[in-house]
Design an enzyme around this catalytic site. Sequence first.
Site, PDB file in Angstrom:
ATOM      1  N   ASP A  59       0.769  -1.881   0.529  1.00  0.00           N
ATOM      2  CA  ASP A  59      -0.380   0.173   0.278  1.00  0.00           C
ATOM      3  C   ASP A  59       0.417   0.949   0.205  1.00  0.00           C
ATOM      4  O   ASP A  59       2.401   0.835   0.148  1.00  0.00           O
ATOM      5  CB  ASP A  59      -1.047   0.122   1.068  1.00  0.00           C
ATOM      6  CG  ASP A  59      -1.896  -1.177   1.310  1.00  0.00           C
ATOM      7  OD1 ASP A  59      -2.804  -1.776   0.290  1.00  0.00           O
ATOM      8  OD2 ASP A  59      -2.473  -1.149   2.627  1.00  0.00           O
TER       9      ASP A  59
HETATM   10  N1  URA Z   1      -1.223  -5.737   3.630  1.00  0.00           N
HETATM   11  C1  URA Z   1      -1.673  -4.973   3.412  1.00  0.00           C
HETATM   12  O1  URA Z   1      -2.542  -3.875   4.143  1.00  0.00           O
HETATM   13  N2  URA Z   1      -1.236  -4.037   2.842  1.00  0.00           N
HETATM   14  C2  URA Z   1       0.067  -4.545   2.951  1.00  0.00           C
HETATM   15  O2  URA Z   1       0.438  -2.848   2.094  1.00  0.00           O
HETATM   16  C3  URA Z   1       0.353  -5.516   2.469  1.00  0.00           C
HETATM   17  C4  URA Z   1      -0.348  -6.238   3.432  1.00  0.00           C
END
Ligand code: URA
Length: 237
Positions: A102
């Site tokens: 993310d």
């Molecule tokens: N899980 C999440 O919520 N975000 C990420 O970036 C990776 C795994």
Amino acid sequence: MRLQKVLARAGIASRRKAIEIIENGSVEVNGRVVTEKGFGVDIDKDKITVAGKPISAEKYIYILLNKPKNCISTVSDPNLRKTVMDVVGLIDKRVYPVGRLDKHTTGLLLMTNDGELAYRLTHPKFGVEKTYEALVKGSVTQHAIDKIKRGLFVDGKKTQRAKVDLLFKDKEKSRLKVKIHEGRKHQVRLMLLTVGFPVKQLKRVNFGNLSLGTLKVGSCRLLTVNEISGLKKLVGL
Ligand code: URA
């Protein structure tokens, strides 16, 4: 060998993307445009070009990045937001991220032009383990940890069993280590939110046999030969 596999192996794109490139009509085999994705080629005899350029046995490159916050895990962004490509900087090979983190997640992101390896590492069939450290709001309960460990419903689909270790907690916050084998969008954030503990910070510290170690945020390094062979072994290559 199937044309998309050859393109992936040559580092042109992931296998999925290679299919799109073939279907777009950018690929020629012995001077003829081929748009059929399963087309069989002989890599020793056939002359394959993509957008007019012959594909070569490009040497693969494997980069481990400690992704900073506020950058997205795509090769380019139509809205010109900062991407992981801007962080890695100029290299003379086209690499792309293996899976996604993310925008606000930091930590270990593998980047490579080895399409076949990238394809396998992100394929659910191989279920490569990923470890995250999460700082959450609130004092996490054993009940919440047990729910995540057993699997819970996120967006109507049950998550697989996970490993969870509580690293620290006080009245306001907790720090946890979460190991999962899936790669659903926002998975760790959603799992923790579902049990009542919103994530304040999330960092990926392991991916298969790879560890982030002491690599600084925003820095990258090349994988070692042992790391590369370890990764390949994980996914049957
Ligand atoms: N899980 C999440 O919520 N975000 C990420 O970036 C990776 C795994």
